[in-house]
Design a protein around this motif. Structure first.
Motif, PDB file in Angstrom:
ATOM      1  N   VAL A 139      15.416  -3.247  -3.320  1.00 45.38           N
ATOM      2  CA  VAL A 139      14.432  -4.106  -3.241  1.00 45.38           C
ATOM      3  C   VAL A 139      13.426  -4.016  -4.261  1.00 45.38           C
ATOM      4  O   VAL A 139      12.818  -4.790  -4.899  1.00 45.38           O
ATOM      5  CB  VAL A 139      13.741  -4.138  -1.786  1.00 45.38           C
ATOM      6  N   PHE A 140      13.000  -2.512  -4.598  1.00 48.70           N
ATOM      7  CA  PHE A 140      12.036  -2.233  -5.421  1.00 48.70           C
ATOM      8  C   PHE A 140      12.538  -2.696  -6.904  1.00 48.70           C
ATOM      9  O   PHE A 140      11.727  -3.205  -7.569  1.00 48.70           O
ATOM     10  CB  PHE A 140      11.768  -0.796  -5.533  1.00 48.70           C
ATOM     11  N   ALA A 141      13.604  -2.326  -7.243  1.00 49.54           N
ATOM     12  CA  ALA A 141      13.957  -2.590  -8.528  1.00 49.54           C
ATOM     13  C   ALA A 141      14.200  -4.146  -8.708  1.00 49.54           C
ATOM     14  O   ALA A 141      13.747  -4.928  -9.749  1.00 49.54           O
ATOM     15  CB  ALA A 141      15.576  -2.053  -8.939  1.00 49.54           C
ATOM     16  N   GLY A 142      14.858  -4.756  -7.853  1.00 51.37           N
ATOM     17  CA  GLY A 142      15.047  -6.279  -7.753  1.00 51.37           C
ATOM     18  C   GLY A 142      13.734  -6.825  -8.000  1.00 51.37           C
ATOM     19  O   GLY A 142      13.664  -8.067  -8.728  1.00 51.37           O
ATOM     20  N   PHE A 143      12.695  -6.446  -7.131  1.00 57.38           N
ATOM     21  CA  PHE A 143      11.346  -7.279  -7.074  1.00 57.38           C
ATOM     22  C   PHE A 143      10.839  -7.128  -8.511  1.00 57.38           C
ATOM     23  O   PHE A 143      10.487  -8.079  -9.196  1.00 57.38           O
ATOM     24  CB  PHE A 143      10.640  -6.325  -6.206  1.00 57.38           C
ATOM     25  N   ASN A 144      10.973  -5.966  -9.140  1.00 56.25           N
ATOM     26  CA  ASN A 144      10.335  -5.739 -10.383  1.00 56.25           C
ATOM     27  C   ASN A 144      10.985  -6.658 -11.533  1.00 56.25           C
ATOM     28  O   ASN A 144      10.281  -7.167 -12.352  1.00 56.25           O
ATOM     29  CB  ASN A 144      10.290  -4.501 -10.799  1.00 56.25           C
ATOM     30  N   PHE A 145      12.361  -6.663 -11.413  1.00 52.34           N
ATOM     31  CA  PHE A 145      12.949  -7.328 -12.398  1.00 52.34           C
ATOM     32  C   PHE A 145      12.819  -8.930 -12.152  1.00 52.34           C
ATOM     33  O   PHE A 145      12.731  -9.629 -13.250  1.00 52.34           O
ATOM     34  CB  PHE A 145      14.627  -7.230 -12.334  1.00 52.34           C
ATOM     35  N   THR A 146      12.595  -9.389 -10.904  1.00 55.97           N
ATOM     36  CA  THR A 146      12.236 -10.911 -10.749  1.00 55.97           C
ATOM     37  C   THR A 146      10.910 -11.020 -11.406  1.00 55.97           C
ATOM     38  O   THR A 146      10.597 -12.101 -11.884  1.00 55.97           O
ATOM     39  CB  THR A 146      12.272 -10.990  -9.295  1.00 55.97           C
ATOM     40  N   PHE A 147       9.664 -10.364 -10.931  1.00 59.30           N
ATOM     41  CA  PHE A 147       8.481 -10.751 -11.082  1.00 59.30           C
ATOM     42  C   PHE A 147       7.730 -10.284 -12.267  1.00 59.30           C
ATOM     43  O   PHE A 147       6.739 -10.786 -12.824  1.00 59.30           O
ATOM     44  CB  PHE A 147       7.741 -10.547  -9.846  1.00 59.30           C
ATOM     45  N   PHE A 148       8.231  -9.034 -13.001  1.00 65.15           N
ATOM     46  CA  PHE A 148       7.431  -8.620 -14.008  1.00 65.15           C
ATOM     47  C   PHE A 148       7.467  -9.580 -15.191  1.00 65.15           C
ATOM     48  O   PHE A 148       6.725  -9.932 -15.873  1.00 65.15           O
ATOM     49  CB  PHE A 148       7.719  -7.237 -14.373  1.00 65.15           C
ATOM     50  N   PRO A 149       8.733 -10.057 -15.401  1.00 63.85           N
ATOM     51  CA  PRO A 149       9.036 -10.889 -16.561  1.00 63.85           C
ATOM     52  C   PRO A 149       8.155 -12.174 -16.271  1.00 63.85           C
ATOM     53  O   PRO A 149       7.691 -12.795 -17.496  1.00 63.85           O
ATOM     54  CB  PRO A 149      10.449 -11.349 -16.482  1.00 63.85           C
ATOM     55  N   SER A 166      18.533 -11.833  -7.407  1.00 62.04           N
ATOM     56  CA  SER A 166      19.461 -11.621  -6.689  1.00 62.04           C
ATOM     57  C   SER A 166      19.723 -10.368  -6.030  1.00 62.04           C
ATOM     58  O   SER A 166      20.125 -10.221  -5.006  1.00 62.04           O
ATOM     59  CB  SER A 166      20.992 -11.707  -7.757  1.00 62.04           C
ATOM     60  N   VAL A 167      19.425  -9.025  -6.824  1.00 59.71           N
ATOM     61  CA  VAL A 167      19.174  -7.974  -6.212  1.00 59.71           C
ATOM     62  C   VAL A 167      18.315  -7.824  -5.307  1.00 59.71           C
ATOM     63  O   VAL A 167      18.557  -7.179  -4.043  1.00 59.71           O
ATOM     64  CB  VAL A 167      18.921  -6.962  -7.629  1.00 59.71           C
ATOM     65  N   LEU A 168      17.132  -8.544  -5.436  1.00 57.30           N
ATOM     66  CA  LEU A 168      16.171  -8.320  -4.434  1.00 57.30           C
ATOM     67  C   LEU A 168      16.641  -9.056  -3.084  1.00 57.30           C
ATOM     68  O   LEU A 168      16.556  -8.496  -1.928  1.00 57.30           O
ATOM     69  CB  LEU A 168      15.089  -9.138  -4.692  1.00 57.30           C
ATOM     70  N   GLY A 169      17.047  -9.842  -3.107  1.00 58.43           N
ATOM     71  CA  GLY A 169      17.806 -10.635  -2.047  1.00 58.43           C
ATOM     72  C   GLY A 169      18.681  -9.848  -1.219  1.00 58.43           C
ATOM     73  O   GLY A 169      18.790  -9.753  -0.131  1.00 58.43           O
ATOM     74  N   LEU A 170      19.661  -9.054  -2.216  1.00 54.74           N
ATOM     75  CA  LEU A 170      20.698  -8.317  -1.841  1.00 54.74           C
ATOM     76  C   LEU A 170      20.197  -7.208  -0.821  1.00 54.74           C
ATOM     77  O   LEU A 170      20.386  -6.958   0.134  1.00 54.74           O
ATOM     78  CB  LEU A 170      21.447  -7.842  -2.788  1.00 54.74           C
ATOM     79  N   GLY A 171      18.877  -6.595  -1.275  1.00 59.44           N
ATOM     80  CA  GLY A 171      18.341  -5.570  -0.745  1.00 59.44           C
ATOM     81  C   GLY A 171      17.932  -6.051   0.707  1.00 59.44           C
ATOM     82  O   GLY A 171      18.155  -5.425   1.589  1.00 59.44           O
ATOM     83  N   PHE A 172      17.106  -7.052   0.619  1.00 56.26           N
ATOM     84  CA  PHE A 172      16.829  -7.505   1.861  1.00 56.26           C
ATOM     85  C   PHE A 172      18.029  -7.724   3.116  1.00 56.26           C
ATOM     86  O   PHE A 172      17.614  -7.364   4.185  1.00 56.26           O
ATOM     87  CB  PHE A 172      15.969  -9.096   2.070  1.00 56.26           C
ATOM     88  N   LEU A 173      18.836  -8.484   2.539  1.00 57.83           N
ATOM     89  CA  LEU A 173      19.975  -8.720   3.409  1.00 57.83           C
ATOM     90  C   LEU A 173      20.532  -7.521   4.005  1.00 57.83           C
ATOM     91  O   LEU A 173      21.020  -7.302   5.224  1.00 57.83           O
ATOM     92  CB  LEU A 173      21.162  -9.629   2.443  1.00 57.83           C
ATOM     93  N   LEU A 174      20.960  -6.445   3.031  1.00 54.16           N
ATOM     94  CA  LEU A 174      21.424  -5.229   3.342  1.00 54.16           C
ATOM     95  C   LEU A 174      20.528  -4.555   4.716  1.00 54.16           C
ATOM     96  O   LEU A 174      20.941  -4.217   5.260  1.00 54.16           O
ATOM     97  CB  LEU A 174      21.263  -4.526   2.264  1.00 54.16           C
ATOM     98  N   THR A 175      19.123  -4.658   4.351  1.00 63.22           N
ATOM     99  CA  THR A 175      18.450  -4.195   5.316  1.00 63.22           C
ATOM    100  C   THR A 175      18.746  -4.821   6.795  1.00 63.22           C
ATOM    101  O   THR A 175      18.704  -4.145   7.823  1.00 63.22           O
ATOM    102  CB  THR A 175      16.701  -4.386   4.951  1.00 63.22           C
TER     103      THR A 175
END
Lengths: 546, 106, 262
Positions: free
Chosen positions: A427-437, A469-478
């Motif tokens: 979630v953390f990594a996915g979030f940053n890659f999604t939104f920092f750019p 995609s990574v972010l979504g995966l993190g949430f789904l896994l949760t």
């Protein structure tokens, strides 16, 4: 209690659908909310995913621009009104508030159930809107497009949101009266856990703000049906008036979103630093500051809309001032951790993530409050990045912290720690890659709400989609491991985290329907970790009286 | 556990009757004053009388005169919030003409 | 440590409250907080009213003069009287008068409230007949006695075509007809606000009427006593609030143009 006797608790008090759908128990209502908001979160997430698929290429080749407009509109509506505003108050607030103040239930349990049903009716309207083609006005419904030109189902969705607003109002009313009138003996205001202060402040904002969006949506609906001229310049109206009315609520709404999350942070950061909170009164009063100041900054959303520049100036100054209260809290949480005995269980990881990400989100908010800067980045991805940093990096992380922290209390089971940590990293990594750019994209000039963009923005957009995609995966896994834990998770005692608080020290996991066998009497300050012996005061099993 | 108990004060019919008469008189007054041209002061008088009437209703019909401090804060706070919304928004409209080229509404 | 344990459990006491006093305190606070939300709710409409009235004072005055002041004034008296009868219902309940007395005052309140709504219906119908409802059939000059001058006839026929043309063109043709008709299109905003505000108010009255019926049923069943009468008090609060809204609506909508010569 002993293992051979299955203890009665609120979960075993009835297994029929009716016992859940007609419950007055605040804990069961919290579960109902949990299911609803998680469902809406994934629906909103699907819209986001579709948007990000479109944005991988500069052309609008996956969706027609008109349909893309519907995607970001529905993403916004679902996420704002059906996930983020009700999430913490509806789930954690409902479950915890009576427990934290030593009450058997909220002040008006039937009203509480009604709140959930009202939410569901509103959600139904919105889902109907989605399946019948969606709305393309943006979740902000700016006039005169929404009231005169849009051919989409504006009236049903506006009606649905009008109805949903009452869910928010009733919850706020319920919580406010509960905190005033249902506190246990000895529980003075300054002995309350700061989560209660946060929920209380949120309630006031809900009470004062939500009626205004309700009447605004009603006016917009009437305008669309009768063409009165309230917001249409061709008929003598002022579209900026709509924006004033809309943002009068929608700015405080972002505090309805974040303040309960901040409440969660107080509880988790103290427990996993084994320390009392630094600056209790400052944080408590910062909540009061939020209530007042959140209502006087709305014009910073309208800097380029057509309001007078003097108005914009005042709003800018006030927006800087409101940042002070967030700063007080973030500094105090940091000071709480300083020289604490820190452990890195999943809730604490989310808190640490929150600290960093909310900081970035908050600071970029201050950038935006500067008129000179805002003029350039308004309606670009810079703004999108800012609010996702505070809403997702801030609130969603706080919500995750809270869900993990109180999961054993709510379910009596522990979630799997290792997978949870892994999920948090995703979630953390996915979030940053999604939104920092997106900060960069916005700064470079990419406008928001556009299906197509200039060639040079593609690389960052692809990075953003990958992150998503990574972010979504993190949430789904949760969701998956949490559901897994319901069946296979380790059973816990009343206080697995050895935390302070009435919900941990006087109620079982899960609690009984009436919460307490005996209403506790409070004699000490909250977060009294200093006066707890780590071994002695937290025995393996907490004796819950006969 | 509760801070202040609300007074279980029973207001007498005489008080209610007096307020009723006052409200009716004020209504007649509003009607007549509205027909006299006082320029801008028409607004102030009309609003002033309305506020006075509302105050009477709140204090006596709604028992606010006998209520706890918390309720005073709730009532005063909500009117204050309404005023906040009105004044700040009007602040925008009033200052629009300060930039001459934006003169649309005033 | 239970703070109090009543062996005689009043039937109206909910289980999560300790005693009737706590319950009454909580419900009283809740009703006031709810009224606070109502203040903000109506407040949005008042804001729109203030903005447009200051923007278009003449249009608003002209439009206001089309309202039926006798009906409005009469309704104001009716509503104030109903507040009094409501207060008397509360008093009867508080001193423990027989159910019959309470019912009598409640029925009076209901009758007065209903009178208000009936008058409102007549008022709205009149507006509808005079083409003053915003929308496709809005036509300010039709049915306006004393204004059948040639200029306003032109204005009237022009406004019939408003639905097909843009309003921009329509107001231009108004201006062409007579210099004084500038600002006529904004009268529709006045009527939009008039219907929205009085309509919302009437909707609240209808709910109030429903609540009164509920109270009458309870009173007939003898549920109220000196010890327990919160429902009457709470409905009273709601009713008085609805009265207060009208206290503001009446001068702002009906009387604002009275001193203008139009």
């Amino acid at each position: 209690m002993s293992e051979h006797k299955e203890q009665e608790n609120y979960l075993t008090a009835g297994f029929s659908l009716k016992s859940w759908l007609l419950t007055y128990d605040h804990k069961r209502i919290a579960i109902l909310y949990l299911i609803s908001i998680v469902t809406m979160f994934f629906i909103g997430g699907i819209f986001a995913a579709l948007m990000r698929v479109e944005l991988m290429t500069p052309q609008s080749d996956v969706f027609e621009p008109d349909n893309y407009n519907k995607l970001f509109t529905m993403h916004g509506i679902v996420m704002v009104f059906f996930f983020i505003i009700p999430a913490v108050p509806g789930v954690l607030g409902n479950f915890l508030l009576p427990l934290m103040i030593g009450a058997k239930d909220v002040a008006f349990p039937k009203l509480n159930l009604l709140s959930w049903y009202v939410y569901m009716v509103g959600a139904t309207f919105t889902l109907y809107t989605i399946v019948s083609g969606g709305v393309d006005t943006g979740w902000t419904f700016y006039t005169p497009y929404s009231t005169s030109a849009s051919q989409t189902h504006v009236v049903p969705v506006v009606l649905g949101l009008f109805i949903t607003g009452f869910s928010s109002i009733l919850t706020g009313l319920n919580f406010m009266v509960t905190v005033h009138r249902m506190r246990a003996p000895g529980l003075t205001w300054f002995r309350l856990p700061l989560m209660v202060w946060s929920l209380y402040a949120t309630s006031i904002i809900q009470i004062l703000g939500t009626p205004v969006i309700a009447v605004t949506l009603m006016m917009a609906g009437l305008e669309k049906i009768f063409r009165i001229g309230l917001f249409d310049p061709a008929l003598g109206g002022d579209p900026v008036l709509f924006q004033h009315l809309f943002w009068f609520y929608s700015h405080p709404a972002v505090y309805i979103m974040i303040v309960p999350g901040m409440g969660v942070i107080n509880e988790v950061v103290t427990c996993f630093s084994r320390r009392g909170i630094f600056g209790y009164r400052a944080i408590a009063f910062a909540n009061v500051g939020f209530v007042i100041f959140s209502f006087v900054v709305w014009g910073h959303h309208m800097v380029v809309a057509g309001q007078s520049v003097y108005s914009a100036l005042i709003f800018s100054i006030l927006s800087y001032l409101v940042g002070i209260f967030s700063a007080i809290k973030v500094f105090n949480w940091t000071a709480t951790m300083y020289k604490g005995s820190i452990s890195f269980e999943t809730p604490m990881l989310y808190v640490l993530g929150f600290q960093g990400l909310f900081l970035i989100g908050g600071l970029t908010g201050l950038f935006l409050a500067a008129l000179g800067f805002d003029v350039h980045v308004h309606d670009t991805y810079f703004v999108v990045a800012h609010f996702h940093y505070v809403m997702v990096g801030g609130l969603v992380m706080a919500f995750m912290a809270g869900i993990h922290f109180w999961w054993p209390k709510i379910t009596g089971k522990m979630y799997p720690e290792l997978i949870a940590k892994f999920s948090m990293i995703l979630v953390f990594a996915g979030f940053n890659f999604t939104f920092f750019p997106q900060f960069i994209l916005g700064y470079l000039g990419m406008p928001r709400r556009y299906a197509s963009y200039s060639e040079e923005f593609q690389v960052l957009n692809i990075l953003s989609t990958a992150g998503g995609s990574v972010l979504g995966l993190g949430f789904l896994l949760t969701v998956l491991y949490m559901v897994w834990s319901l069946y296979f998770g380790k059973k816990v005692n009343a206080n697995p985290w050895k935390a302070t608080g009435l919900e941990w020290e006087h109620a079982s996991s899960p609690p009984i329907t009436e919460n307490f066998h005996e209403i506790p009497v409070v004699t000490e300050d909250p977060y009294n970790y200093a006066n707890r012996d780590f071994i002695k005061d937290f025995p393996k099993e907490v004796e819950v009286g006969a | 556990m509760s801070e202040q108990h609300s007074e279980h004060h029973i207001v007498s019919p005489k008080v209610y009757g007096t307020i009723l008469v006052a409200l009716l008189i004020c209504t007649v007054l509003t009607y007549y004053v509205a027909g006299i041209d006082l320029g801008i002061f028409n607004n102030f008088v009309a609003l002033g009388i309305a506020v006075f009437k509302a105050t009477l209703v709140i204090l006596f019909f709604m028992h606010m005169y006998y209520s706890t401090r918390l309720l005073w804060i709730v009532v005063a706070g909500s009117f204050f919030w309404l005023a906040l919304m009105l004044l700040i928004t009007l602040g925008d409209y009033v200052t629009r003409s300060w930039d001459i080229q934006h003169r649309i509404f005033f | 440590m239970h703070s109090s344990d009543h062996s005689a459990h009043h039937p109206a006491l909910a289980h999560h409250f300790h005693d009737l006093h706590q319950q009454k305190d909580a419900t009283w606070l809740a009703m006031w907080v709810f009224l606070a939300t109502e203040i903000m709710f109506f407040g949005g409409l008042f804001l729109a009213y203030v903005v447009y009235r200051s923007s278009y004072p003449e249009a608003f005055a002209m439009a206001s003069n089309r309202l039926n002041v006798p009906m409005g004034l009469g309704n104001t008296f009716v509503l104030i009287l109903s507040s009094f009868t409501m207060a008397m219902s509360v008093y009867s309940a508080q001193v423990g008068k027989k159910g019959g007395t309470i019912v009598a005052w409640l029925i009076l309140t209901l009758l007065l409230g209903s009178t208000f709504l009936v008058v409102k219906t007549f008022e709205y119908r009149e507006k509808f007949e005079h083409h003053l409802v915003p929308g496709r059939h809005f036509d300010f000059y039709s049915h306006w006695e004393g204004h059948e001058s040639a200029a306003s006839h032109e204005g009237a026929s022009a406004s019939h075509e408003t639905a097909n043309k843009t309003s921009h063109e329509a107001s231009a043709s108004h201006e062409g007809a007579s210099g004084k008709t500038k600002g006529v299109r904004e009268v529709q905003i006045f009527f939009g606000l008039y219907f929205a505000m009085t309509g919302l108010h009437a909707f609240h009255m209808i709910i109030g009427a429903g609540l009164l019926i509920w109270l009458i049923v309870l009173a007939l069943k003898g549920k109220f006593s000196a010890e327990y009468n919160s429902p009457v008090e709470l409905v009273g609060l709601y009713w008085h609030f609805v009265d207060i809204v009208w206290i503001f609506l009446f001068p702002l909508l009906y009387l604002l143009g009275r001193h203008y010569h139009s």
